[in-house]
Write a protein that holds these residues in place. Structure first.
Motif, PDB file in Angstrom:
ATOM      1  N   GLU A 279       0.858  -1.188   0.000  1.00  0.00           N
ATOM      2  CA  GLU A 279       0.000   0.000   0.000  1.00  0.00           C
ATOM      3  C   GLU A 279       0.888   1.230   0.000  1.00  0.00           C
ATOM      4  OE1 GLU A 279      -2.387  -0.243   3.552  1.00  0.00           O
ATOM      5  OE2 GLU A 279      -0.832   0.693   4.752  1.00  0.00           O
ATOM      6  N   ILE A 280       0.275   2.356  -0.298  1.00  0.00           N
ATOM      7  CA  ILE A 280       0.979   3.632  -0.317  1.00  0.00           C
ATOM      8  C   ILE A 280       0.311   4.552   0.684  1.00  0.00           C
ATOM      9  CG2 ILE A 280       1.550   5.647  -1.740  1.00  0.00           C
ATOM     10  CD1 ILE A 280       1.449   3.770  -4.178  1.00  0.00           C
ATOM     11  N   SER A 281       1.101   5.309   1.409  1.00  0.00           N
ATOM     12  CA  SER A 281       0.579   6.329   2.324  1.00  0.00           C
ATOM     13  C   SER A 281       0.931   7.691   1.752  1.00  0.00           C
ATOM     14  CB  SER A 281       1.198   6.185   3.707  1.00  0.00           C
ATOM     15  OG  SER A 281       0.924   4.919   4.233  1.00  0.00           O
ATOM     16  N   VAL A 282      -0.041   8.586   1.730  1.00  0.00           N
ATOM     17  CA  VAL A 282       0.196   9.935   1.213  1.00  0.00           C
ATOM     18  C   VAL A 282      -0.254  10.964   2.240  1.00  0.00           C
ATOM     19  CG1 VAL A 282       0.005   9.263  -1.223  1.00  0.00           C
ATOM     20  CG2 VAL A 282      -2.014  10.028  -0.009  1.00  0.00           C
ATOM     21  N   ASN A 283       0.318  12.142   2.128  1.00  0.00           N
ATOM     22  CA  ASN A 283      -0.061  13.232   3.030  1.00  0.00           C
ATOM     23  C   ASN A 283       0.209  14.566   2.349  1.00  0.00           C
ATOM     24  OD1 ASN A 283       2.724  13.596   3.219  1.00  0.00           O
ATOM     25  ND2 ASN A 283       2.869  12.369   5.048  1.00  0.00           N
ATOM     26  N   GLY A 284      -0.087  15.629   3.036  1.00  0.00           N
ATOM     27  CA  GLY A 284       0.141  16.955   2.495  1.00  0.00           C
ATOM     28  C   GLY A 284      -1.003  17.425   1.612  1.00  0.00           C
ATOM     29  N   SER A 285      -0.810  18.561   0.982  1.00  0.00           N
ATOM     30  CA  SER A 285      -1.890  19.185   0.224  1.00  0.00           C
ATOM     31  C   SER A 285      -2.319  18.358  -0.981  1.00  0.00           C
ATOM     32  CB  SER A 285      -1.498  20.596  -0.197  1.00  0.00           C
ATOM     33  OG  SER A 285      -0.302  20.569  -0.947  1.00  0.00           O
TER      34      SER A 285
END
Length: 136
Positions: free
Chosen positions: A37-43
């Motif tokens: 899986e991939i984790s993303v964050n930020g705008s």
């Protein structure tokens, strides 16, 4: 490109191009890691269209961080690990709250895989031209 293409088509093409480059890197990482899986964050992660695009291109679930200040949070976790608040970065990463998951669309992932094959082929064929542009 033709007369029917609008500004939105070019914006999407830029985003897709960036994600294809990131996908190329992920494919190299797969030689050494198993990515589930991939984790993303930020705008960028606050835009559902972009997050779904990541899921579809990578054909992996994408989890979104609840923290919108990703740079400062990452700096804190690294510093906290360095001063011993966490044993290692894996332990520190478990403190990140992932609140939403985007699942890939099988149909869209197949379409993007086809486009990626063309992207990858063109990247190889145009390598010399890209180098010439960089040298201008």
């Amino acid at each position: 490109m033709n007369i029917n293409h609008e500004r939105k088509h070019f914006a999407r093409a830029v985003i897709e191009g960036i994600l294809y480059e990131m996908y190329s890197i992920e494919r190299m990482l797969l030689e050494h890691r198993n990515i589930k899986e991939i984790s993303v964050n930020g705008s960028f992660a606050t835009i559902p269209f972009c997050t779904q695009l990541i899921a579809d291109i990578f054909n992996l679930p994408v989890r979104v961080s609840a923290n919108k200040s990703s740079v400062s949070m990452g700096a804190y976790l690294l510093a906290a690990t360095d001063i011993g608040l966490y044993k290692n970065i894996e332990e520190a990463s478990r403190s990140v709250s992932l609140t939403e998951t985007y699942k890939p669309s099988a149909r869209d992932s197949k379409v993007y895989a086809g486009y990626f094959s063309v992207f990858e082929s063109l990247t190889g064929k145009l390598a010399g031209d890209f180098e010439a542009l960089a040298n201008l």
